[in-house]
Motif scaffolding. Structure first.
Motif, PDB file in Angstrom:
ATOM      1  N   GLY A  91      51.036  52.083  43.333  1.00  0.00           N
ATOM      2  CA  GLY A  91      49.861  52.904  43.612  1.00  0.00           C
ATOM      3  C   GLY A  91      48.630  52.558  42.804  1.00  0.00           C
ATOM      4  N   VAL A  92      48.705  51.541  41.921  1.00  0.00           N
ATOM      5  CA  VAL A  92      47.563  51.138  41.098  1.00  0.00           C
ATOM      6  C   VAL A  92      46.960  49.861  41.680  1.00  0.00           C
ATOM      7  N   ARG A  93      45.672  49.891  41.973  1.00  0.00           N
ATOM      8  CA  ARG A  93      44.987  48.731  42.536  1.00  0.00           C
ATOM      9  C   ARG A  93      44.640  47.755  41.427  1.00  0.00           C
ATOM     10  N   GLY A  94      45.200  46.557  41.505  1.00  0.00           N
ATOM     11  CA  GLY A  94      44.833  45.495  40.573  1.00  0.00           C
ATOM     12  C   GLY A  94      44.978  45.896  39.123  1.00  0.00           C
ATOM     13  N   TYR A  95      43.885  45.754  38.369  1.00  0.00           N
ATOM     14  CA  TYR A  95      43.868  46.107  36.946  1.00  0.00           C
ATOM     15  C   TYR A  95      42.846  47.219  36.737  1.00  0.00           C
ATOM     16  N   ALA A  96      43.299  48.332  36.190  1.00  0.00           N
ATOM     17  CA  ALA A  96      42.436  49.492  35.916  1.00  0.00           C
ATOM     18  C   ALA A  96      41.731  49.987  37.177  1.00  0.00           C
ATOM     19  N   GLY A  97      42.458  49.917  38.304  1.00  0.00           N
ATOM     20  CA  GLY A  97      41.927  50.470  39.546  1.00  0.00           C
ATOM     21  C   GLY A  97      41.041  49.546  40.357  1.00  0.00           C
ATOM     22  N   LYS A  98      40.852  48.313  39.903  1.00  0.00           N
ATOM     23  CA  LYS A  98      40.017  47.346  40.623  1.00  0.00           C
ATOM     24  C   LYS A  98      40.759  46.022  40.732  1.00  0.00           C
ATOM     25  N   TYR A  99      40.584  45.365  41.880  1.00  0.00           N
ATOM     26  CA  TYR A  99      41.160  44.026  42.031  1.00  0.00           C
ATOM     27  C   TYR A  99      40.375  43.023  41.179  1.00  0.00           C
ATOM     28  N   LEU A 100      41.002  41.886  40.952  1.00  0.00           N
ATOM     29  CA  LEU A 100      40.366  40.848  40.129  1.00  0.00           C
ATOM     30  C   LEU A 100      39.015  40.445  40.701  1.00  0.00           C
ATOM     31  N   TRP A 101      38.934  40.245  42.007  1.00  0.00           N
ATOM     32  CA  TRP A 101      37.672  39.804  42.599  1.00  0.00           C
ATOM     33  C   TRP A 101      36.602  40.887  42.478  1.00  0.00           C
ATOM     34  N   GLU A 102      37.015  42.171  42.440  1.00  0.00           N
ATOM     35  CA  GLU A 102      36.038  43.244  42.259  1.00  0.00           C
ATOM     36  C   GLU A 102      35.497  43.240  40.835  1.00  0.00           C
ATOM     37  N   HIS A 103      36.387  43.042  39.847  1.00  0.00           N
ATOM     38  CA  HIS A 103      35.916  42.915  38.464  1.00  0.00           C
ATOM     39  C   HIS A 103      34.943  41.747  38.349  1.00  0.00           C
ATOM     40  N   LEU A 104      35.291  40.614  38.956  1.00  0.00           N
ATOM     41  CA  LEU A 104      34.449  39.427  38.868  1.00  0.00           C
ATOM     42  C   LEU A 104      33.108  39.645  39.559  1.00  0.00           C
ATOM     43  N   LEU A 105      33.114  40.284  40.712  1.00  0.00           N
ATOM     44  CA  LEU A 105      31.877  40.521  41.451  1.00  0.00           C
ATOM     45  C   LEU A 105      30.929  41.421  40.668  1.00  0.00           C
ATOM     46  N   ILE A 106      31.469  42.462  40.033  1.00  0.00           N
ATOM     47  CA  ILE A 106      30.620  43.359  39.240  1.00  0.00           C
ATOM     48  C   ILE A 106      30.002  42.604  38.071  1.00  0.00           C
ATOM     49  N   SER A 107      30.796  41.749  37.404  1.00  0.00           N
ATOM     50  CA  SER A 107      30.257  40.966  36.293  1.00  0.00           C
ATOM     51  C   SER A 107      29.213  39.959  36.775  1.00  0.00           C
ATOM     52  N   LEU A 108      29.463  39.359  37.941  1.00  0.00           N
ATOM     53  CA  LEU A 108      28.489  38.399  38.483  1.00  0.00           C
ATOM     54  C   LEU A 108      27.171  39.089  38.828  1.00  0.00           C
TER      55      LEU A 108
ATOM     56  N   ASN B 257      48.106  41.772  26.158  1.00  0.00           N
ATOM     57  CA  ASN B 257      48.477  41.332  27.507  1.00  0.00           C
ATOM     58  C   ASN B 257      47.851  39.952  27.744  1.00  0.00           C
ATOM     59  N   THR B 258      48.445  38.947  27.112  1.00  0.00           N
ATOM     60  CA  THR B 258      47.869  37.607  27.148  1.00  0.00           C
ATOM     61  C   THR B 258      47.766  37.025  28.552  1.00  0.00           C
ATOM     62  N   PRO B 259      48.759  37.219  29.441  1.00  0.00           N
ATOM     63  CA  PRO B 259      48.607  36.665  30.796  1.00  0.00           C
ATOM     64  C   PRO B 259      47.365  37.167  31.522  1.00  0.00           C
ATOM     65  N   VAL B 260      47.063  38.464  31.394  1.00  0.00           N
ATOM     66  CA  VAL B 260      45.860  39.001  32.048  1.00  0.00           C
ATOM     67  C   VAL B 260      44.606  38.443  31.382  1.00  0.00           C
ATOM     68  N   VAL B 261      44.652  38.278  30.050  1.00  0.00           N
ATOM     69  CA  VAL B 261      43.510  37.674  29.346  1.00  0.00           C
ATOM     70  C   VAL B 261      43.242  36.271  29.889  1.00  0.00           C
ATOM     71  N   LEU B 262      44.302  35.489  30.071  1.00  0.00           N
ATOM     72  CA  LEU B 262      44.136  34.127  30.588  1.00  0.00           C
ATOM     73  C   LEU B 262      43.665  34.135  32.033  1.00  0.00           C
ATOM     74  N   VAL B 263      44.135  35.092  32.827  1.00  0.00           N
ATOM     75  CA  VAL B 263      43.656  35.201  34.211  1.00  0.00           C
ATOM     76  C   VAL B 263      42.151  35.456  34.218  1.00  0.00           C
ATOM     77  N   GLY B 264      41.694  36.359  33.348  1.00  0.00           N
ATOM     78  CA  GLY B 264      40.255  36.639  33.275  1.00  0.00           C
ATOM     79  C   GLY B 264      39.460  35.433  32.804  1.00  0.00           C
ATOM     80  N   ILE B 265      39.977  34.728  31.798  1.00  0.00           N
ATOM     81  CA  ILE B 265      39.284  33.538  31.294  1.00  0.00           C
ATOM     82  C   ILE B 265      39.187  32.464  32.376  1.00  0.00           C
ATOM     83  N   ILE B 266      40.280  32.257  33.105  1.00  0.00           N
ATOM     84  CA  ILE B 266      40.281  31.260  34.181  1.00  0.00           C
ATOM     85  C   ILE B 266      39.294  31.661  35.275  1.00  0.00           C
ATOM     86  N   ALA B 267      39.239  32.963  35.593  1.00  0.00           N
ATOM     87  CA  ALA B 267      38.302  33.433  36.621  1.00  0.00           C
ATOM     88  C   ALA B 267      36.854  33.209  36.187  1.00  0.00           C
TER      89      ALA B 267
END
Length: 289
Positions: free
Chosen positions: A82-99, A253-263
């Motif tokens: 029931g949880v969308r992505g990370y903290a309620g947002k998908y990865l692409w949504e986090h990236l789009l907001i930052s962009l 949570n190193t895997p998520v940190v690396l996912v964010g860095i790669i994105a």
């Protein structure tokens, strides 16, 4: 004495087919260097990464295996329990907001930087007045003034965009100033001799001459803004890719940190490639004059 007639070596006939084959061979070689070599380096990097993990030199909390990073990538792009992505947002949504934040900040920094660069490159007194301040600002790390921006502007979007704009401003201003100062004096004098006004000299001679270096400054500004992204999203950064990296690091949570860095890195490569494409279309005379 007998004379042996020289036999001429056969010469290759260069026809349309030969030219076409050479052109296709050149394209294939360029494609290999642009796509094949980066992919090869990626494969080698992942293989070395997996080897380091297999040797168990460091704990997997510090260096997780590539499979764990891939699993985190899938989790941040799907709904789990029931949880969308990370903290309620998908990865692409986090990236789009930052962009979006980066886009606003860079746009402000570029516009102000080009304006200051043109003024400082054209008028010596303005350069003497503002150049020390820009150099002072350029040497400051983002964290040095981000807390002050929060005090002044609050914790919403304003301090984040302002920080990214401040980070992007100096590279563009410095590059534009240097490019204006390096404009060919012979062309400037020729334009004046033909009756061009001060404004026309700047518009038709100085700006076209300065554009290539200005684009270099813009590319540098984008890189500086990207490196400031995590700092800009230290406070109230979720949703946002930098905020996601910071939040995941708080829980090891190193895997998520690396996912964010790669994105962040991948999107930066794409944007830099787009900027180079725009530069080739906008400034086709770079390196030819």
């Amino acid at each position: 004495m007998s004379v042996i007639p020289a036999i001429a070596a056969p010469t290759e006939t260069v026809g349309p087919n030969t030219t076409k084959r050479r052109r296709e061979s050149g394209r294939a070689s360029k494609l290999l260097s642009r796509v094949g070599l980066p992919l090869l380096s990626l494969v080698v990097f992942i293989a070395l990464w997996q080897l380091v993990v297999s040797l168990k030199i460091w704990n997997e909390t510090l260096i997780p295996p590539p499979s764990a990073v891939w699993d985190s990538f899938i989790e941040t792009n799907t709904t789990t329990d029931g949880v969308r992505g990370y903290a309620g947002k998908y990865l692409w949504e986090h990236l789009l907001i930052s962009l979006q934040r980066i886009g606003y900040g860079i746009a402000i920094g570029i516009i102000v930087g080009i304006a200051f660069g043109l003024l400082m490159g054209t008028f010596g007194k303005i350069r003497a007045l503002f150049e020390p301040w820009i150099t002072f600002l350029r040497t400051l790390p983002p964290l040095a003034y981000f807390s002050l921006l929060i005090i002044w502007l609050g914790i919403n979007e304003e301090p984040k965009i302002t920080l990214l704009a401040i980070a992007a401003f100096p590279p563009v201003a410095v590059a534009t100033t240097s490019a204006v100062l390096a404009a060919p004096q012979s062309l400037i004098e020729a334009a004046k001799a033909l009756g061009a006004s001060k404004f026309e000299v700047i518009k038709d001679v100085v700006i076209p001459s300065a554009l290539p270096e200005t684009f270099t400054g813009i590319r540098l500004a984008v890189g500086v803004a990207y490196s400031s992204l995590v700092a800009a999203e230290l406070v109230n950064g979720l949703p946002g890719i930098g905020g996601m990296v910071r939040d995941a690091s708080n829980y090891n949570n190193t895997p998520v940190v690396l996912v964010g860095i790669i994105a962040i890195g991948t999107s930066g490569l794409i944007i830099d490639g787009l900027l180079q494409l725009i530069e080739r279309k906008t400034v086709p005379w770079r390196g030819r004059v």
